[in-house]
Write an enzyme that holds these catalytic residues in place. Sequence first.
Site, PDB file in Angstrom:
ATOM      1  N   GLU A   1      65.099 -28.690  44.339  1.00 46.80           N
ATOM      2  CA  GLU A   1      64.349 -27.969  45.367  1.00 46.80           C
ATOM      3  C   GLU A   1      65.261 -27.124  46.243  1.00 46.80           C
ATOM      4  O   GLU A   1      64.903 -26.003  46.630  1.00 46.80           O
ATOM      5  CB  GLU A   1      63.534 -28.943  46.227  1.00 46.80           C
ATOM      6  CG  GLU A   1      62.390 -29.625  45.479  1.00 46.80           C
ATOM      7  CD  GLU A   1      61.367 -28.634  44.934  1.00 46.80           C
ATOM      8  OE1 GLU A   1      61.213 -27.542  45.517  1.00 46.80           O
ATOM      9  OE2 GLU A   1      60.706 -28.943  43.929  1.00 46.80           O
TER      10      GLU A   1
ATOM     11  N   TYR B   1      58.792 -27.467  53.415  1.00 41.38           N
ATOM     12  CA  TYR B   1      58.452 -27.349  52.000  1.00 41.38           C
ATOM     13  C   TYR B   1      59.243 -28.363  51.154  1.00 41.38           C
ATOM     14  O   TYR B   1      58.673 -29.089  50.332  1.00 41.38           O
ATOM     15  CB  TYR B   1      58.727 -25.924  51.499  1.00 41.38           C
ATOM     16  CG  TYR B   1      58.746 -25.836  50.000  1.00 41.38           C
ATOM     17  CD1 TYR B   1      57.557 -25.792  49.275  1.00 41.38           C
ATOM     18  CD2 TYR B   1      59.947 -25.858  49.285  1.00 41.38           C
ATOM     19  CE1 TYR B   1      57.573 -25.747  47.895  1.00 41.38           C
ATOM     20  CE2 TYR B   1      59.968 -25.810  47.914  1.00 41.38           C
ATOM     21  CZ  TYR B   1      58.775 -25.754  47.226  1.00 41.38           C
ATOM     22  OH  TYR B   1      58.783 -25.733  45.858  1.00 41.38           O
TER      23      TYR B   1
ATOM     24  N   ASP C   1      54.451 -22.892  49.697  1.00 41.39           N
ATOM     25  CA  ASP C   1      55.461 -21.861  49.471  1.00 41.39           C
ATOM     26  C   ASP C   1      54.750 -20.549  49.166  1.00 41.39           C
ATOM     27  O   ASP C   1      53.531 -20.433  49.311  1.00 41.39           O
ATOM     28  CB  ASP C   1      56.409 -22.267  48.339  1.00 41.39           C
ATOM     29  CG  ASP C   1      55.734 -22.293  46.975  1.00 41.39           C
ATOM     30  OD1 ASP C   1      54.481 -22.210  46.910  1.00 41.39           O
ATOM     31  OD2 ASP C   1      56.452 -22.389  45.960  1.00 41.39           O
TER      32      ASP C   1
END
Length: 347
Positions: A33, A116, A134
């Site tokens: 991520e 996020y 996102d």
Amino acid sequence: MNFTKSLTKWYLQNKRDLPWRKTQNPYNIWLSEIMLQQTRVVQGTPYYFAFTNAFPTVFDLANASEEAVLKLWQGLGYYSRARNLHKTAQHVAFNLKGIFPDNYASLLELKGVGEYTAAAIASFSYQEAVPVVDGNVFRVLSRYFDIETDIAQASAKKEFAALAFELMPKSDPALFNQAIMEFGALQCVPKSPNCETCVLSSGCLALQRKKVSQLPVKLKKTKVRNRYFNYIVFSDEADQTLVHKRTAKGIWHNLYEFPLIETVQSENFDLISSHLLEAQFIENKLISFSELNLESKIHKLSHQHLHIKFWNVKVAGTINNGIDYQSLVQLPFPIVIFNFIENEFFN
């Protein structure tokens, strides 16, 4: 139609085979991520493999030097991500005994982990019912539900997160989060999506109202600053050059570069040569001075466009603290400088 069922069915049939989807290990998911922030999957995947091979556990990453981390990150951009990655690995390894926080609120306390990323780790690793928001999620939801909220506004994320939470099956939040992101990445793309093949087309309000190209709304535009970098590439009689670490805050912090003369505009040979004499980077006698690229290399960052020229200066004798090619390429550089070193300067 049922948005969630159609979406997850599409995902199970069309999802890409990505390595971080084969694990619930929070370390691997966190790595992926952080790497995929502002980076396309095709670009980020080789870096993911490189990092998991070099640092298979959070302890391996924590015990590495920052320079080794930055070198492996070289070319991925946004180097503050790499520095935060390293600091967070040290915090998890040394202060949390290698155990990542197991909930969204605690994950948010980690350096470099925003809403996020915390939501992604919490849902993918721990099945916590928290939605990811996102660019893909903004696009899919704004089009399907014809939402004209300006996504550049701070309040937009809360609005879209509330809608995503309502749509999310609380029994399997990871599946929903993966599905909506993948749908935005592969099907509901920013420009010219193929709406004829879309499984959500019958319920998509933007399609019905011919507004697909208008959504999502994003009114705030990033102001871009132009900067003019002139790198002085010294070369001595032993084929050594001179570099230093960029320690000031800002772009490329703790990466290496050649001595730099920054100007307010693109400058000619005469002006740069006079700046060079004033700067007194080294004590060696200057033998020759030449421009290595007549046209500036334009390197685009999110808020800055760098206009870069390299100038070669041959000097007599050997440079104090000079460095040869083999040692040079081991250091972490901004990719535009590293490409110059590999492809132009020593060839």
